[in-house]
Design a protein around this motif. Structure first.
Motif, mmCIF file in Angstrom:
data_model
loop_
_atom_site.group_PDB
_atom_site.id
_atom_site.type_symbol
_atom_site.label_atom_id
_atom_site.label_comp_id
_atom_site.label_asym_id
_atom_site.label_seq_id
_atom_site.Cartn_x
_atom_site.Cartn_y
_atom_site.Cartn_z
ATOM 1 N N THR A 35 0.551 -1.258 0.317
ATOM 2 C CA THR A 35 -0.028 0.550 0.263
ATOM 3 C C THR A 35 0.774 1.306 0.087
ATOM 4 O O THR A 35 2.240 0.647 0.422
ATOM 5 N N PRO A 36 0.342 2.586 -0.247
ATOM 6 C CA PRO A 36 1.032 3.587 -0.632
ATOM 7 C C PRO A 36 1.801 3.989 1.051
ATOM 8 O O PRO A 36 2.663 4.399 0.978
ATOM 9 N N ALA A 37 1.129 3.110 2.086
ATOM 10 C CA ALA A 37 2.076 3.760 3.563
ATOM 11 C C ALA A 37 3.025 2.780 3.598
ATOM 12 O O ALA A 37 3.653 2.873 4.461
ATOM 13 N N ASP A 38 3.308 1.655 2.743
ATOM 14 C CA ASP A 38 4.554 1.169 2.610
ATOM 15 C C ASP A 38 6.639 1.538 1.832
ATOM 16 O O ASP A 38 7.016 1.133 1.859
ATOM 17 N N ALA A 87 7.067 4.191 -5.240
ATOM 18 C CA ALA A 87 5.927 4.502 -4.998
ATOM 19 C C ALA A 87 4.874 4.858 -6.528
ATOM 20 O O ALA A 87 3.837 3.701 -6.161
ATOM 21 N N ILE A 88 5.492 4.967 -7.310
ATOM 22 C CA ILE A 88 4.489 4.370 -8.668
ATOM 23 C C ILE A 88 4.714 2.787 -9.508
ATOM 24 O O ILE A 88 3.033 2.598 -8.834
ATOM 25 N N ARG A 89 5.853 1.761 -8.959
ATOM 26 C CA ARG A 89 5.422 0.372 -9.066
ATOM 27 C C ARG A 89 4.312 0.185 -7.815
ATOM 28 O O ARG A 89 3.125 -0.802 -8.103
ATOM 29 N N GLN A 121 4.726 -7.568 -3.848
ATOM 30 C CA GLN A 121 4.566 -8.455 -2.190
ATOM 31 C C GLN A 121 5.072 -7.859 -1.573
ATOM 32 O O GLN A 121 6.357 -8.398 -1.645
ATOM 33 N N ILE A 122 4.515 -7.602 -0.494
ATOM 34 C CA ILE A 122 5.121 -8.032 0.476
ATOM 35 C C ILE A 122 6.045 -8.683 2.058
ATOM 36 O O ILE A 122 4.604 -9.407 2.242
ATOM 37 N N LEU A 123 6.733 -8.736 2.657
ATOM 38 C CA LEU A 123 6.506 -9.521 3.359
ATOM 39 C C LEU A 123 6.835 -9.194 4.634
ATOM 40 O O LEU A 123 7.690 -8.072 5.513
ATOM 41 N N GLU A 124 6.085 -9.735 6.212
ATOM 42 C CA GLU A 124 6.116 -9.661 7.747
ATOM 43 C C GLU A 124 6.093 -9.989 8.108
ATOM 44 O O GLU A 124 5.650 -11.222 8.086
ATOM 45 N N LEU A 125 6.966 -9.927 9.319
ATOM 46 C CA LEU A 125 6.765 -10.156 10.151
ATOM 47 C C LEU A 125 6.437 -10.069 11.694
ATOM 48 O O LEU A 125 7.157 -8.748 11.872
ATOM 49 N N ASP A 126 6.136 -9.595 12.730
ATOM 50 C CA ASP A 126 5.971 -9.541 13.811
ATOM 51 C C ASP A 126 5.029 -7.974 13.883
ATOM 52 O O ASP A 126 5.208 -7.104 14.418
ATOM 53 N N GLY A 127 4.738 -7.974 12.245
ATOM 54 C CA GLY A 127 4.040 -6.629 12.234
ATOM 55 C C GLY A 127 4.731 -5.783 11.469
ATOM 56 O O GLY A 127 4.759 -4.423 11.000
#
Length: 163
Positions: A10-13, A37-39, A48-54
């Motif tokens: 998301t844009p927040a990332d 940001a464009i991508r 695709q984002i990988l999160e660990l413990d938020g």
């Protein structure tokens, strides 16, 4: 080990992804904040984002094309990208250096392949340095050729996976 979570960016990332990108890639090899940001804006399902413990610890992003030209620098800003095209071009596979060597990059790649299969894609293309050719070959990518790209002033190799 805590359970990793995969999700669309998301844009927040943008800020965290830029921070990881610049910590893991050398010099001009890293994407700019603007390109990230464009991508995310234009093809979040391909980022695709990988999160660990938020916490965001890594990501893979790419775009789609009908005709793949790996040395096309404009494509890194998704110029010519078509979400409906059958061929995916990976632009970044990046993991926070603090989490490298723990199997997360391979996990991200397996997830990305499954995700792209689920979206009906036919091929995944990538460029890598000499030291990663064998790694990607073990993951099922086929070597294509040395790349015409001199991105970041480095030598690259083109690889492809049929889905």
């Amino acid at each position: 080990m805590n359970t990793p979570l995969f999700r669309d960016a998301t844009p927040a990332d943008v800020s965290r992804c830029y921070q990881i990108e610049t910590s893991a890639y050398e010099g001009d090899e890293a994407a700019t904040r603007e390109k990230i940001a464009i991508r995310i804006d234009q093809y979040p399902q391909g980022f695709q984002i990988l999160e660990l413990d938020g916490e965001v610890i890594g990501f893979i992003n790419g775009g789609c094309a009908h005709e793949v030209v790996m040395s096309d620098e404009a494509f890194k800003e998704l110029i010519g990208h078509d979400s409906d095209a059958p061929n995916v071009v990976i632009m970044s596979v990046v993991l926070d250096p603090a989490h490298q060597g723990k199997g997360y990059a391979s996990l991200m790649m397996r997830h990305f392949v499954q995700h792209m299969r689920g979206l009906g894609k036919r091929t995944i293309h990538l460029m890598c340095k000499d030291r990663h050719v064998e790694l990607y070959a073990r993951m099922g990518y086929r070597y294509v050729k040395p790349s015409d790209s001199d991105h970041g002033g480095m030598a690259w190799h083109e690889m492809v996976m049929e889905l």
